[in-house]
Scaffold this active site. Structure first.
Site, mmCIF file in Angstrom:
data_model
loop_
_atom_site.group_PDB
_atom_site.id
_atom_site.type_symbol
_atom_site.label_atom_id
_atom_site.label_comp_id
_atom_site.label_asym_id
_atom_site.label_seq_id
_atom_site.Cartn_x
_atom_site.Cartn_y
_atom_site.Cartn_z
ATOM 1 N N GLU A 18 3.860 -6.719 1.649
ATOM 2 C CA GLU A 18 2.863 -7.068 0.481
ATOM 3 C C GLU A 18 3.037 -5.854 -0.500
ATOM 4 O O GLU A 18 2.066 -5.509 -1.375
ATOM 5 C CB GLU A 18 1.624 -7.622 0.107
ATOM 6 C CG GLU A 18 1.573 -9.296 1.411
ATOM 7 C CD GLU A 18 0.048 -9.269 1.575
ATOM 8 O OE1 GLU A 18 -0.999 -9.109 1.004
ATOM 9 O OE2 GLU A 18 -0.005 -10.568 2.084
ATOM 10 N N PRO A 19 4.767 -5.573 -1.367
ATOM 11 C CA PRO A 19 4.543 -4.786 -2.088
ATOM 12 C C PRO A 19 4.668 -4.550 -3.200
ATOM 13 O O PRO A 19 4.774 -5.704 -4.098
ATOM 14 C CB PRO A 19 5.431 -3.480 -1.507
ATOM 15 C CG PRO A 19 6.227 -5.325 -1.290
ATOM 16 C CD PRO A 19 5.991 -5.638 -0.756
ATOM 17 N N TYR A 34 -0.015 -2.497 -12.001
ATOM 18 C CA TYR A 34 -1.361 -1.751 -12.812
ATOM 19 C C TYR A 34 -1.726 -0.857 -13.808
ATOM 20 O O TYR A 34 -2.076 -0.469 -14.006
ATOM 21 C CB TYR A 34 -2.268 -1.199 -10.993
ATOM 22 C CG TYR A 34 -2.178 -1.586 -9.877
ATOM 23 C CD1 TYR A 34 -2.767 -2.330 -9.959
ATOM 24 C CD2 TYR A 34 -1.096 -0.701 -9.012
ATOM 25 C CE1 TYR A 34 -1.645 -3.491 -8.573
ATOM 26 C CE2 TYR A 34 -0.399 -1.838 -8.095
ATOM 27 C CZ TYR A 34 -1.652 -2.759 -7.624
ATOM 28 O OH TYR A 34 -0.968 -3.288 -6.597
ATOM 29 N N ARG A 67 -6.170 3.435 -15.956
ATOM 30 C CA ARG A 67 -5.829 4.296 -14.441
ATOM 31 C C ARG A 67 -6.238 5.725 -14.176
ATOM 32 O O ARG A 67 -7.155 6.284 -13.484
ATOM 33 C CB ARG A 67 -4.040 4.097 -13.987
ATOM 34 C CG ARG A 67 -3.585 2.684 -13.974
ATOM 35 C CD ARG A 67 -2.521 3.120 -12.443
ATOM 36 N NE ARG A 67 -2.947 3.343 -11.276
ATOM 37 C CZ ARG A 67 -2.654 4.044 -11.561
ATOM 38 N NH1 ARG A 67 -2.069 5.003 -11.797
ATOM 39 N NH2 ARG A 67 -2.773 4.360 -9.962
ATOM 40 N N TYR A 125 -9.667 5.807 -12.537
ATOM 41 C CA TYR A 125 -8.882 6.280 -10.893
ATOM 42 C C TYR A 125 -9.356 7.928 -11.075
ATOM 43 O O TYR A 125 -8.477 7.929 -9.676
ATOM 44 C CB TYR A 125 -7.922 5.287 -10.164
ATOM 45 C CG TYR A 125 -8.456 4.230 -10.301
ATOM 46 C CD1 TYR A 125 -8.740 3.405 -9.367
ATOM 47 C CD2 TYR A 125 -6.730 3.729 -10.856
ATOM 48 C CE1 TYR A 125 -8.534 2.083 -9.680
ATOM 49 C CE2 TYR A 125 -6.962 2.448 -10.698
ATOM 50 C CZ TYR A 125 -7.523 1.386 -10.178
ATOM 51 O OH TYR A 125 -7.711 0.445 -9.815
ATOM 52 N N CYS A 161 -12.909 4.885 -28.774
ATOM 53 C CA CYS A 161 -14.202 5.687 -28.210
ATOM 54 C C CYS A 161 -15.070 6.123 -27.701
ATOM 55 O O CYS A 161 -15.765 5.610 -27.346
ATOM 56 C CB CYS A 161 -15.545 5.240 -29.967
ATOM 57 S SG CYS A 161 -14.707 5.386 -31.763
ATOM 58 N N GLU A 162 -14.382 6.596 -26.256
ATOM 59 C CA GLU A 162 -14.829 7.282 -25.771
ATOM 60 C C GLU A 162 -14.511 8.541 -25.037
ATOM 61 O O GLU A 162 -12.842 8.205 -24.906
ATOM 62 C CB GLU A 162 -14.375 5.819 -24.919
ATOM 63 C CG GLU A 162 -15.290 4.589 -24.447
ATOM 64 C CD GLU A 162 -15.478 3.864 -23.639
ATOM 65 O OE1 GLU A 162 -15.608 4.243 -22.056
ATOM 66 O OE2 GLU A 162 -15.678 2.737 -22.829
ATOM 67 N N GLY A 174 1.011 -1.553 -0.187
ATOM 68 C CA GLY A 174 -0.164 0.297 0.146
ATOM 69 C C GLY A 174 1.093 1.221 0.058
ATOM 70 O O GLY A 174 0.175 2.196 0.040
ATOM 71 N N ARG A 229 3.086 -1.737 -6.304
ATOM 72 C CA ARG A 229 3.377 -0.132 -6.781
ATOM 73 C C ARG A 229 4.678 0.245 -6.358
ATOM 74 O O ARG A 229 5.893 0.734 -6.824
ATOM 75 C CB ARG A 229 2.672 0.157 -6.283
ATOM 76 C CG ARG A 229 2.065 1.841 -6.965
ATOM 77 C CD ARG A 229 1.564 3.059 -6.435
ATOM 78 N NE ARG A 229 0.145 2.097 -5.855
ATOM 79 C CZ ARG A 229 -0.808 2.357 -6.770
ATOM 80 N NH1 ARG A 229 -1.194 3.090 -8.072
ATOM 81 N NH2 ARG A 229 -1.976 1.516 -6.354
#
Ligand code: LLP
Length: 428
Positions: A276-277, A373, A315, A319, A344-345, A240, A279
């Site tokens: 548990e890294p 990610y 991402r 987000y 096309c968005e 995290g 990123r």
């Protein structure tokens, strides 16, 4: 620090110019730096150094490329996996079974069997129902499953709501207040060896405070569980820790700050600590290299249309994530632009009104902090080829996942031999 730096006016990954990779592999392409990954591993190990034998289990979901996992396995890391697929990838990349932690709220019997057969360090259980399923699976196989519960400490982690996991309303773990009862229950189940506790409260955390509170609560729980007679020798503190994205914002706490906080709170627990890294290790070790297709005038700022899109790097669309965008050959001229992909968005927007290097059709750009990610969450939406990945190590580089081209996409479809189209369908 990372190893994407200007060399003779052109951005390079370690010793390799990004233009060379683009010319050879085409764009878009992900490029990863071995030296940066190794530097991040070293910084974390150093920060945790005084702890006896910590297990750093790399969160495979951040970047599951075999060459990446293998690089980290050679550096001594284990793996945190959340599916049978990730378990198999970790093993295939050389992670020893006794360095694998299996997390996730929806483990199936099949995944439990896979990990019990191949071995692992610990299952992090997320419900009593799951504990009962694992007990039955292990008993039927004549195995003993090492377990701990992932507890939900009810700590709001800050950061984006889609990636916060430790608040009471989130789906993860068991409520910390229910833990004593849950441990009492699993102590009676056959096939389980209770050994630990686990917590993971969210991702891209930019303050140590929520982690501090979660770990403090975990420490109190460990004492309570031990007083009730349970053997708790393992404390998994999850991942995290955030990484720097934007040079104009204060950097998140460093691994050294994190390590000092962990040692202060957990140093006296007399338990093996697991981390548990994801990123932190790979985020800034990768870029997405893309070519400008054209620049189109906009109502206010021009649209820089690049050949990478939301399917390659989700991402920003998912987000509202901010990724630094740089020209591979910066001219020194800056201007404000909207950077978009060809999908096309309207959500296929990487940046709006962003001050950046001025670019024109044919120029190369990079999206920074694209090692985590990013490729992991890519898709072939709009029938776009799946983006290849390249690993650099000094002067050497190799394609570590080739582009999955449109021929392969078409070949993967199956047309049933009874297919007759709408005219022949029973409901027509
Ligand atoms: N452990 C567990 C149980 C996790 O669920 C995660 C991430 C990690 C460790 C690693 O967290 P990290 O150190 O990488 O922050 N797709 C989102 C991030 C989702 C994170 C999910 N869990 C994004 O692109 O920001």
């Amino acid at each position: 620090m990372d190893h994407f730096q200007l060399k003779d006016g052109e951005l390079a990954c370690e010793e390799v110019g990004l233009a060379e990779i683009a010319a050879s592999v085409g764009t878009p392409v992900y490029v990863y730096s071995t030296a940066t990954m190794c530097r991040h591993v070293a910084a974390l190990c150093e920060a945790l150094e005084p702890l006896p034998d910590p297990l750093i289990a790399y969160a495979v979901k951040a970047n599951p490329n075999g060459a990446v996992i293998s690089t980290l396995a050679k550096a001594g890391l284990g793996a945190d996996v959340v599916s049978g697929g990730e378990y198999r990838r970790a093993r295939a990349a050389g992670v020893p079974a006794d360095k694998i932690v299996f997390s996730g709220v929806g483990k199936t019997e099949e995944e439990m069997r896979l990990a019990l057969e191949g071995g692992l360090y610990q299952f992090n259980l997320e419900s009593l129902d799951e504990a009962e399923m694992l007990s039955a699976v292990a008993k039927a196989m004549g195995r003993t499953a090492p377990v701990g519960f992932r507890v939900n400490p009810d700590v709001a982690a800050g950061g984006h709501s889609k990636i916060t996991t430790g608040a009471a309303e989130n789906k993860f773990g068991i409520a910390i207040g229910d833990a004593p009862g849950a441990y009492a229950r699993i102590a009676t189940l056959p096939g389980l060896m209770v050994q630990g506790v686990a917590v993971h409260i969210g991702s891209q955390l930019t303050s140590l405070d929520p982690l501090d509170r979660a770990f403090t609560r975990l420490g109190e729980l460990i004492a309570e569980l031990r007083a009730a007679g349970h053997t708790i020798g393992v404390a998994d503190l999850g991942g995290g820790l955030g990484v720097p994205h934007d040079p104009d914002h204060p950097a998140p706490p460093s691994p050294a700050d994190y390590g000092a906080m962990v040692r202060r709170i957990a140093g006296g627990w007399n338990a093996r600590l697991v981390f548990e890294p994801g990123r932190l290790i790979v985020g800034n070790a990768g870029v997405l290299l893309s070519r400008v297709i054209r620049v189109k005038p906009g109502a206010t700022d021009p649209f820089v249309i690049v050949d990478a899109a939301m399917n390659d790097l989700m991402r920003p669309a998912l987000y509202d994530a901010w990724h630094r965008i740089e020209a591979v050959r910066p001219s020194g001229n800056r201007r404000t632009a909207n950077v978009v992909g060809p999908v096309c968005e309207t959500g296929d927007t990487f940046a709006t009104a962003r001050p950046m290097d001025e670019v024109e059709a044919g120029d190369l750009v990079v999206f920074r902090t694209a090692g985590a990610y990013a490729a992991a969450m890519s898709s072939t939406y709009n029938s776009r080829p799946l983006t290849p990945e390249v690993l650099v190590d000094g002067k050497r580089w190799a394609i570590v996942r080739p582009r999955v081209d449109v021929d392969a996409l078409i070949a993967a479809d199956r047309i049933p031999d009874w297919l007759g189209g709408c005219a022949d369908s029973p409901s027509s």
